[in-house]
Design a protein around this motif. Sequence first.
Motif, short mmCIF file in Angstrom:
data_model
loop_
_atom_site.label_atom_id
_atom_site.label_comp_id
_atom_site.label_asym_id
_atom_site.label_seq_id
_atom_site.Cartn_x
_atom_site.Cartn_y
_atom_site.Cartn_z
N PHE A 1 0.76 -1.42 0.15
CA PHE A 1 0.41 0.19 -0.13
C PHE A 1 0.78 0.92 0.02
CE2 PHE A 1 -3.57 -2.65 1.90
CZ PHE A 1 -4.08 -2.64 0.67
N PHE A 2 2.04 1.15 0.92
CA PHE A 2 2.79 2.26 0.48
C PHE A 2 3.52 2.60 -0.98
CE2 PHE A 2 6.84 5.28 0.90
CZ PHE A 2 6.77 5.85 2.13
N PHE B 1 2.97 16.70 1.38
CA PHE B 1 1.15 16.30 2.78
C PHE B 1 1.20 14.44 3.19
CE2 PHE B 1 -2.11 16.03 4.74
CZ PHE B 1 -1.83 16.80 6.25
N THR B 2 1.23 14.44 1.86
CA THR B 2 1.47 12.91 2.62
C THR B 2 2.61 11.73 2.90
OG1 THR B 2 -0.28 12.36 0.56
CG2 THR B 2 1.03 10.72 0.85
N MET C 1 0.05 7.32 4.38
CA MET C 1 0.20 7.12 3.08
C MET C 1 -1.91 7.43 2.36
SD MET C 1 3.07 7.77 1.51
CE MET C 1 3.14 6.85 -0.17
N MET C 2 -1.76 6.21 2.98
CA MET C 2 -3.49 5.86 2.67
C MET C 2 -4.46 7.11 2.68
SD MET C 2 -3.87 2.77 0.69
CE MET C 2 -5.60 2.66 0.96
N LEU D 1 -3.62 9.59 0.48
CA LEU D 1 -4.68 9.01 -0.93
C LEU D 1 -6.11 9.21 -1.13
CD1 LEU D 1 -4.60 7.36 -3.92
CD2 LEU D 1 -4.86 5.43 -2.75
N SER D 2 -6.78 8.71 0.08
CA SER D 2 -7.63 9.51 -0.04
C SER D 2 -8.34 10.89 -0.28
CB SER D 2 -8.56 9.77 1.88
OG SER D 2 -8.00 10.01 2.57
N LEU D 3 -7.42 11.98 0.35
CA LEU D 3 -7.12 12.85 0.40
C LEU D 3 -7.20 13.74 -1.80
CD1 LEU D 3 -5.37 15.07 2.82
CD2 LEU D 3 -7.42 14.04 2.84
#
Length: 459
Positions: free
Chosen positions: A103-104, A268-269, A288-289, A292-294
């Motif tokens: 996921f990273f 920012f992530t 990190m996830m 990704l949501s942002l």
Amino acid sequence: MTKILIALLLGSLSLFASTTTTEAIPDITMTWVGFTTLFIFLVGYYIVAAEEKYGIDKAKPALFIGTFMFILVAIYYALNGLDMNLVHTQVQRLILEIAEIFFFLFVAMTYIESLLQMGVFDRLKYNLISKGYTYRKLFWITGFLAFFISPVADNLTTALILSTVLITIDKTRKDFLVPGAINIVVAANAGGAWSPFGDITTLMTWAAGKGDFVDFLFLFPSAILGYSVTAFLLSQFVPKVVPDFDVSKEKKPQMAEGAKVIMGLGVFTIVCAVLSHQVLHLPAMWGMMFGLSLLKVYSYGLKKKYGKNHFNIFDSMSKIENNTLMFFFGILAAVGALYFIGWLALASVVYDPSVLGPTMSNIAVGFLSAIIDNVPVMSAILKANPEMGVDQWMLVTMTAGIGGSLISFGSAAGVGVMGKMHGIYTFSSHMKYAWTILVGYVVSITVWYVQYQILGIGH
């Protein structure tokens, strides 16, 4: 992982070094399954290394050996009436590590593909080439950017971003791309070595309390001088000519609306990943996830404002190099099996002064991490916990990180760049210049010896 590449991964885990479960694991190295799995690993490793010769993507043999080795171990446990819960627990831990890396990487690659889609790298290419820089000067610029970004952004993410810059500058000129790719991998790994969260190995050592934050900063002279020597030698193979680019005829690429915001979200992530581990004690991939949501929320806003064809985040996701992700899964599963069987634990014997002793053993770790992977190697060393001062712990941290550069897939950064520059940056093209990396490796160790052992700086 990581090796994603990723330098912030597994900070809250001591995956292969857990004292709660591994104490009861039997040593089965000298059994039929021990020798069989070792043989399978060596054959698979050879096929990965000979990717060009056989035309087999490195992910295929890696995935096969990673899964098959643990199946054989489970069969051996079942046939001999051993505790199957040990296998189950170890595989669960392995899945957890792989998931964090997966996921990273997934988020990092999504951001890179999104920036490509928004024209950011085309604009960067224009800004660099329009200044009239030669290939050799571009080589140095991208290298030093990698060295100084990786201590903050981690070596894998840094290598992925800058290798993308390389292929946007020129997609065909291998006398620039191959040395440039090696330069970025070496710079990212060396830059990550002097930061507690610049690489997985530094993070693991720091989390284990083997050194304070400031202790890692004392590795800067070794890292920068060793890298500079390798970069100088590599630069001699890079042409001094200016890329074929006529500013008067080329139209200045324009970044799509929202590109700067996505760049900001990317930074920012990374900050979220750092804070997740350092402050909130969550896995780095959690931050990190969240990033990704942002990006997904922002992509929805762009769609409403500019239409559905302006930016599609799912297009970015579809272009991710899945073979790189599968390679990580396979190779981490394979080395996890080797550790579980007991092969990696044998390495701790060499730390005895009557064998090699700490210094020579730690130097050898660099070569071992290039062949296998620095995560389980460092985990095995931390579990063995040999009697060493902070100077030796800094040495093994540096060698495990920098040593991974000796082979193209010896580090997370190298694997990431191989996926990004498929068919250009390969095992064989890397090994052609491996001697330059070895010279830099020796220089880094020499600087460490003078600094720590002779001058006493850093103790």
